[in-house]
Scaffold this motif. Structure first.
Motif, PDB file in Angstrom:
ATOM      1  N   ALA A  69       0.826  -1.215   0.000  1.00  0.00           N
ATOM      2  CA  ALA A  69       0.000   0.000   0.000  1.00  0.00           C
ATOM      3  C   ALA A  69       0.858   1.262   0.000  1.00  0.00           C
ATOM      4  O   ALA A  69       0.472   2.285  -0.580  1.00  0.00           O
ATOM      5  N   ILE A  70       2.031   1.197   0.617  1.00  0.00           N
ATOM      6  CA  ILE A  70       2.924   2.363   0.651  1.00  0.00           C
ATOM      7  C   ILE A  70       3.543   2.611  -0.720  1.00  0.00           C
ATOM      8  O   ILE A  70       3.644   3.750  -1.176  1.00  0.00           O
ATOM      9  N   LEU A 212       6.978  11.526   1.810  1.00  0.00           N
ATOM     10  CA  LEU A 212       7.194  10.079   1.862  1.00  0.00           C
ATOM     11  C   LEU A 212       7.043   9.562   3.288  1.00  0.00           C
ATOM     12  O   LEU A 212       6.403   8.531   3.530  1.00  0.00           O
ATOM     13  N   GLY A 213       7.615  10.305   4.251  1.00  0.00           N
ATOM     14  CA  GLY A 213       7.515   9.890   5.651  1.00  0.00           C
ATOM     15  C   GLY A 213       6.069   9.880   6.139  1.00  0.00           C
ATOM     16  O   GLY A 213       5.631   8.938   6.812  1.00  0.00           O
ATOM     17  N   LEU A 214       5.316  10.927   5.787  1.00  0.00           N
ATOM     18  CA  LEU A 214       3.904  10.987   6.186  1.00  0.00           C
ATOM     19  C   LEU A 214       3.101   9.863   5.539  1.00  0.00           C
ATOM     20  O   LEU A 214       2.222   9.270   6.176  1.00  0.00           O
ATOM     21  N   LEU A 215       3.411   9.550   4.266  1.00  0.00           N
ATOM     22  CA  LEU A 215       2.723   8.452   3.570  1.00  0.00           C
ATOM     23  C   LEU A 215       2.954   7.129   4.296  1.00  0.00           C
ATOM     24  O   LEU A 215       2.013   6.358   4.528  1.00  0.00           O
ATOM     25  N   VAL A 216       4.215   6.865   4.649  1.00  0.00           N
ATOM     26  CA  VAL A 216       4.550   5.619   5.356  1.00  0.00           C
ATOM     27  C   VAL A 216       3.801   5.532   6.678  1.00  0.00           C
ATOM     28  O   VAL A 216       3.245   4.484   7.035  1.00  0.00           O
ATOM     29  N   ILE A 246      -3.541   8.006  14.535  1.00  0.00           N
ATOM     30  CA  ILE A 246      -2.317   8.245  13.756  1.00  0.00           C
ATOM     31  C   ILE A 246      -2.645   8.306  12.265  1.00  0.00           C
ATOM     32  O   ILE A 246      -2.131   9.155  11.532  1.00  0.00           O
ATOM     33  N   ALA A 247      -3.515   7.384  11.807  1.00  0.00           N
ATOM     34  CA  ALA A 247      -3.877   7.341  10.381  1.00  0.00           C
ATOM     35  C   ALA A 247      -4.596   8.617   9.958  1.00  0.00           C
ATOM     36  O   ALA A 247      -4.276   9.202   8.910  1.00  0.00           O
ATOM     37  N   VAL A 248      -5.561   9.072  10.752  1.00  0.00           N
ATOM     38  CA  VAL A 248      -6.342  10.263  10.393  1.00  0.00           C
ATOM     39  C   VAL A 248      -5.473  11.518  10.418  1.00  0.00           C
ATOM     40  O   VAL A 248      -5.471  12.316   9.468  1.00  0.00           O
ATOM     41  N   VAL A 249      -4.729  11.704  11.516  1.00  0.00           N
ATOM     42  CA  VAL A 249      -3.871  12.897  11.629  1.00  0.00           C
ATOM     43  C   VAL A 249      -2.791  12.876  10.555  1.00  0.00           C
ATOM     44  O   VAL A 249      -2.508  13.891   9.906  1.00  0.00           O
TER      45      VAL A 249
END
Length: 522
Positions: A69-70, A212-216, A246-249
């Motif tokens: 997914a990443i 990239l970091g936020l996506l991961v 964590i996912a929403v933010v």
């Protein structure tokens, strides 16, 4: 052979080159999609052999899903840095190596590490196969190209449990990974032979490290939440709540950052295109409903109808028959017929299939189960090709890998959500139906007393007879719950029809829009 200058558009392939190229790309896609479902039925064998619990064994699935997914939405950015053909070949090569390492894994920790690698390198394979396949065909044959692509994407998830069950029963679980090696090697060899001089232009784009970091972060948190939610009773668990927060933010920060960055790792501006967002939403929600039911049906057959994993796979196998026959027909006529009409017909047939399944009972025979499965093949033929044609119809050539990667990411995520929602609602509806059925059962009730007496007459104690009655009630409760899910899925498929018509129709004189999808790849 086409010119090797990546700055010039490549002409379509012809003759045997096009056939070999199509087979090479399709084999890689089939191998990739198959691997997302083939391990499911082998989890008990893997967990037992490596000495871990069944719950720990599920990380074999979760680790692949998170890494995959990443990497899928990164396809556009990676292909601009490395070139589409180079990236595709690198992905397939590393997929083969990681598959081989998965089969050799001596313990669960090592297996999970190799599954993470396998999932990450698998990400670009599906979007790039789509782009390369469309670029290999003349614009008028874009629908035919999509037909080949859709058949592998739709049939592989159905074949996965069947093949995985057979391999686990007759060989050993490492072979579910080893079978990727010869297929992948043939795909790499054929891809190199056909596409080595057809690579796209490369650009030295800066690395969007924050994006990239936020996506991961947010994708990992979301996938873990979906995978562990059911066994931890969802939001009753602090861990699931933490993952959700964590996912929403993380998603909110990701959206803000990517929309403001000059070189985003994921091009969210594609959603400004009406056909792209309407097509992506329709195909993703439809795929989520389809995949949730693909998971639910064999679970019900195995847990409450006495089917083995192999038998349940055989029941689902005929879904490919009509899809194989009708997909080429849809592909050849998509430039003449408005793709929105095909998609509408597909959703109507899907709705009919789910309604037929909502009429099942615990006495249902094999043929009654298989009839809607066979009919579903017709819906599948009109699903991917028209909706992908709509989605990619207005995308400029340089945006094709990004658009394909982003739409596939949303679709794959919807499949994961659909699976979690379907299985969770199934269990919760079963609990409700069980409670309602038990209200009408007591030893003072005439029919119940007769059943208990009959069971006692066959040699069971009172407690054993009551336990057997509870099993029967449980079977009926899960049957009724499955009927609820099937009926709701039927209604939701019909409600998707207006969404398809939010997309713009084909331009005058351009038929069904197949040429637009192809032109975006050339």
């Amino acid at each position: 052979m086409a010119t090797s200058n990546p700055t010039l558009p490549h002409p379509p392939l012809e003759g045997s080159a096009r056939l070999i190229g199509t087979l090479a790309l399709s084999a890689a896609v089939f191998m990739n999609v198959l691997d997302t479902s083939i391990a499911n039925v082998s989890l008990p064998a893997i967990a037992g052999d490596l000495g871990v619990s069944a719950n720990q064994g599920t990380w074999v699935i979760t680790s692949f899903a998170v890494a995959n997914a990443i990497s899928v939405p990164l396809t556009g950015w990676l292909s601009m840095r490395f070139g589409q053909v180079r990236l595709f070949m690198l992905s397939v090569t590393l997929f083969v190596i990681s598959s081989w390492l998965c089969g050799l894994a001596p313990n669960m920790t090592t297996l999970i590490a190799f599954r993470i690698l396998q999932g990450f390198v698998a990400g670009p394979m599906i979007p790039l196969s789509q782009s390369l396949l469309l670029a290999s065909y003349p614009r008028a044959m874009a629908g035919t190209a999509m037909a080949f692509w859709s058949m592998t994407t739709l049939i592989a998830p159905v074949m996965g449990p069947l093949l995985g069950g057979w391999i686990t029963d007759n060989m050993s679980w490492p072979w579910i990974f080893y079978i990727n090696v010869p297929v992948g090697m043939l795909s790499v060899g054929a891809t190199w032979a056909i596409f080595r001089n057809r690579d796209s232009a490369r650009k030295a784009l800066p690395i969007d490290a924050i994006g990239l970091g936020l996506l991961v972060v947010w994708v990992s948190a979301m996938q873990i939440m979906l995978d562990i939610g059911k066994e931890h009773d969802w939001f009753q668990s602090p861990m699931v709540v933490a993952c959700a927060v964590i996912a929403v933010v993380g998603l909110l920060y990701f959206l803000i950052w990517e929309l403001g960055d000059k070189h985003p790792v994921v091009d969210l501006r594609l959603f400004k295109n009406r056909n792209f967002w309407a097509g992506t939403l329709a195909i993703s929600v439809g795929y989520g409903l389809f995949f949730g039911n693909v998971v639910l049906l064999p679970l019900w057959l195995q847990q409450f109808m006495g089917y083995t994993a192999t038998d349940a796979g055989l029941v689902l196998a005929p879904v490919g028959l009509l899809a194989l026959v009708l997909s080429p027909v849809v592909g050849k006529t998509i430039h003449k017929v408005d793709p929105r009409r095909y998609a509408t017909a597909s959703f109507i047939v899907f709705g009919l299939v789910m309604w037929m399944r909502s009429r099942f009972n615990t006495q249902v025979d094999l043929m009654t189960i298989m009839i809607p499965t066979i009919v579903q093949g017709a819906a599948m033929a009109g699903f991917f090709i028209p909706l992908m044609t709509i989605t990619l119809s207005d995308i400029p050539p340089e945006k094709m890998p990004s658009a394909s990667g982003l739409s596939n990411f949303v679709r794959i995520t919807a499949g994961a959500v659909g699976t979690s929602v379907a299985t969770t609602l199934w269990e919760r509806r079963a609990t409700l139906h069980h409670a309602q059925l038990v209200e009408h059962i007591s030893l003072g009730d005439g029919p119940t007393a007769q059943v208990v007496q009959g069971l006692q007459a066959s040699g069971l104690t009172l407690q054993q007879a009551l336990a057997r009655v509870d099993q029967l009630v449980n079977q009926q409760a899960f049957m009724l719950a499955a009927n609820d899910i099937f009926w709701a899925s039927s209604m939701l498929f019909l409600l998707l029809i207006p969404l398809v018509w939010l997309a713009k129709g084909p331009k005058k004189g351009q038929g069904g829009g197949g040429s637009e999808a192809a032109s975006a790849a050339h």
